[in-house]
Design a protein around this motif. Structure first.
Motif, short mmCIF file in Angstrom:
data_model
loop_
_atom_site.label_atom_id
_atom_site.label_comp_id
_atom_site.label_asym_id
_atom_site.label_seq_id
_atom_site.Cartn_x
_atom_site.Cartn_y
_atom_site.Cartn_z
N ASP A 112 19.83 9.99 -8.24
CA ASP A 112 19.98 9.08 -7.11
C ASP A 112 21.12 9.63 -6.24
O ASP A 112 22.26 9.72 -6.70
CB ASP A 112 20.32 7.69 -7.64
CG ASP A 112 20.36 6.66 -6.53
OD1 ASP A 112 20.62 7.05 -5.38
OD2 ASP A 112 20.12 5.46 -6.81
N ARG A 114 22.15 8.44 -3.23
CA ARG A 114 22.66 7.49 -2.22
C ARG A 114 24.17 7.63 -1.99
O ARG A 114 24.63 7.73 -0.87
CB ARG A 114 22.37 6.06 -2.65
CG ARG A 114 20.96 5.62 -2.44
CD ARG A 114 20.86 4.17 -2.88
NE ARG A 114 19.50 3.70 -2.78
CZ ARG A 114 18.56 3.96 -3.68
NH1 ARG A 114 18.83 4.70 -4.74
NH2 ARG A 114 17.34 3.49 -3.51
N ASN A 115 24.91 7.64 -3.10
CA ASN A 115 26.37 7.71 -2.95
C ASN A 115 26.81 9.03 -2.34
O ASN A 115 27.74 9.07 -1.54
CB ASN A 115 27.06 7.49 -4.30
CG ASN A 115 27.13 6.00 -4.58
OD1 ASN A 115 27.08 5.19 -3.65
ND2 ASN A 115 27.18 5.65 -5.86
N LEU A 116 26.10 10.09 -2.72
CA LEU A 116 26.42 11.40 -2.17
C LEU A 116 26.22 11.40 -0.65
O LEU A 116 27.06 11.90 0.11
CB LEU A 116 25.51 12.46 -2.82
CG LEU A 116 25.72 13.89 -2.36
CD1 LEU A 116 27.12 14.37 -2.77
CD2 LEU A 116 24.66 14.81 -2.98
N LYS A 118 26.38 8.85 1.34
CA LYS A 118 27.43 8.04 1.96
C LYS A 118 28.76 8.82 2.02
O LYS A 118 29.42 8.86 3.06
CB LYS A 118 27.61 6.75 1.14
CG LYS A 118 28.31 5.68 1.92
CD LYS A 118 28.32 4.38 1.19
CE LYS A 118 29.33 3.46 1.87
NZ LYS A 118 29.45 2.20 1.21
N GLN A 119 29.08 9.48 0.89
CA GLN A 119 30.31 10.28 0.87
C GLN A 119 30.26 11.38 1.93
O GLN A 119 31.23 11.61 2.65
CB GLN A 119 30.46 10.96 -0.49
CG GLN A 119 31.07 10.09 -1.56
CD GLN A 119 30.86 10.73 -2.94
OE1 GLN A 119 30.66 11.93 -3.07
NE2 GLN A 119 30.88 9.89 -3.96
N LEU A 147 23.59 0.47 2.99
CA LEU A 147 24.63 1.19 2.25
C LEU A 147 25.95 1.20 3.01
O LEU A 147 26.94 1.73 2.55
CB LEU A 147 24.21 2.65 2.03
CG LEU A 147 23.20 2.98 0.95
CD1 LEU A 147 22.87 4.48 0.99
CD2 LEU A 147 23.78 2.61 -0.41
#
Ligand code: F6P
Length: 388
Positions: A112, A114-116, A118-119, A147
């Protein structure tokens, strides 16, 4: 379209909480003529009107996963791209971008990301993102919004099936390309006394086929919204023969199907493509069936991706440019999670989630279909407009 100008900011708009300095643009899903015009519209208005920096995210959202995949966009490098088809940023229609398949210890694992994403959005110093794409892209863009990434959407698809906008850019160019193909088929159909079938794209909507068939003088138009009866098509061709017209032109949408729950004709699935069926093949199927039913020689042409290529028409260039300009205005006003749309001759915007999982289809009893029937076009159903 020629009279339209982007709407001025309204008095009650929400201002951005922080100053915008740097924005990004991405193009996702299948390409459509006019993508470069949007990129140029965003870039020029962002730089000239608001003095922001602009970067392009390459290959869909790839550049937000691997940050080396970006392209700075300047007035200089968008110069001359208005008439060019395709997208200078590259597209990606391989599906859901939030899962990345990697091989770990010889096993395929879905990560996943997603966080990557966003970062990396923050790592690249971005304040907002313009996502250009169809319904699938808007679902993804809406998820990015949730997000916490400030996103605005620009609707694109040659299919013109996106809900909430009268037109998507790319559609009219696709129709122009298809109409020219139809004109060419007329010449050879008349010479050889054949039934020529032109299979067009459009997924589960018949906009491309309907508009091409009307402007290209087709005798039969088959669209997904009006399931057809093969006998009606045979009868229409034979009726023409009796009147001395020994050739016929049929325009069929890839999503057209028979009455009585007839299945869509689909080519073998492409594992890298998104989860929707890859439609195609109805043209050849019809050629075989109509040859049996009419005893005439029948040939099918599948126009395919030719519909998506080439220079955008004047109206697509205008629409795409103003969608781009309106997208930067939305960012300036701090109005995110919204999609630019065309209503009549005005560019405006609607919430992104309004268009997700909704499709705009041809009205089988609408004016376009009824007037075409009055002109004698067969839609594979009894024609109640004309007494034969
Ligand atoms: O949505 C645009 C479109 O061109 C459809 O009309 C067609 O069914 C599909 O994309 C083809 O997809 P691909 O480029 O993946 O073959």
């Amino acid at each position: 379209m020629s009279e339209q100008t982007p709407a001025e900011p309204t008095a009650e708009v929400k201002r951005p909480e922080r100053r915008i300095r740097r924005i990004a643009v991405s193009t996702s899903g299948g390409d459509a003529p006019g993508l470069n015009a949007v990129i140029r519209g965003v870039t020029k208005s962002a730089i000239q009107k608001y003095h922001w920096e602009v970067i392009g995210i390459l290959n869909g959202l790839e550049g937000l996963i691997d940050t080396s995949r970006i392209l700075p966009l300047t007035i200089e490098n968008v110069r001359g791209i208005l008439p060019k088809g395709g997208t200078i940023l590259g597209a990606d229609s391989s599906g859901y971008p939030f899962n990345r398949r990697v091989i770990r210890d010889g096993q395929a694992v879905d990560l996943d990301v997603r966080n990557l994403i966003k970062q990396n959005f923050h790592y690249l110093g971005l304040d907002a993102l313009v996502c250009i794409g169809g319904e699938g892209t808007m679902a993804i863009a809406h998820e990015l919004s949730q997000l916490g990434i400030p996103v605005v959407g620009v609707p694109k698809t040659i299919d013109n099936d996106l809900y909430g906008t009268d037109y998507t850019f790319g559609f009219r160019t696709a129709v122009q390309n298809a109409m020219e193909a139809c004109d060419r088929l007329h010449d050879t159909a008349a010479s050889h006394h054949r039934v020529m079938i032109l299979e067009l794209m459009g997924r589960y909507a018949g906009w491309i086929a309907l508009n091409t068939g009307i402007s290209g003088d087709a005798d039969v138009i088959l669209i997904p919204e009006i399931p057809f009866d093969l006998q009606e098509i045979n009868d229409a061709i034979i009726r023409r023969q009796r009147r001395g017209k020994d050739f016929s032109i049929i325009v069929v949408a890839e999503g057209a199907h028979q009455q009585g729950g007839g299945a869509h004709v689909a080519e073998s699935a492409d594992e890298r493509a998104s989860d929707m069926d890859r439609l195609g093949g109805i043209g050849n199927w019809l050629a075989r069936e109509l040859n049996k039913g009419t005893n005439m020689q029948c040939r099918a042409t599948i126009l395919g991706h030719i519909q998506r290529g080439g220079s955008p028409t004047a109206s697509d260039r205008q629409l795409a440019t103003f969608f781009g300009v309106h997208a930067t205005q939305l960012i300036h006003e701090g109005r995110f999670d919204r999609l630019t749309v065309l209503k009549g001759t005005e560019i405006s915007d609607i919430p992104m989630e309004d268009v997700i999982r909704q499709y705009k289809q041809v009205d089988p009893e609408g004016q376009m279909v009824r007037y075409a029937e009055r002109m004698g076009v067969c839609f594979g159903r009894p024609n109640h407009e004309i007494q034969y």
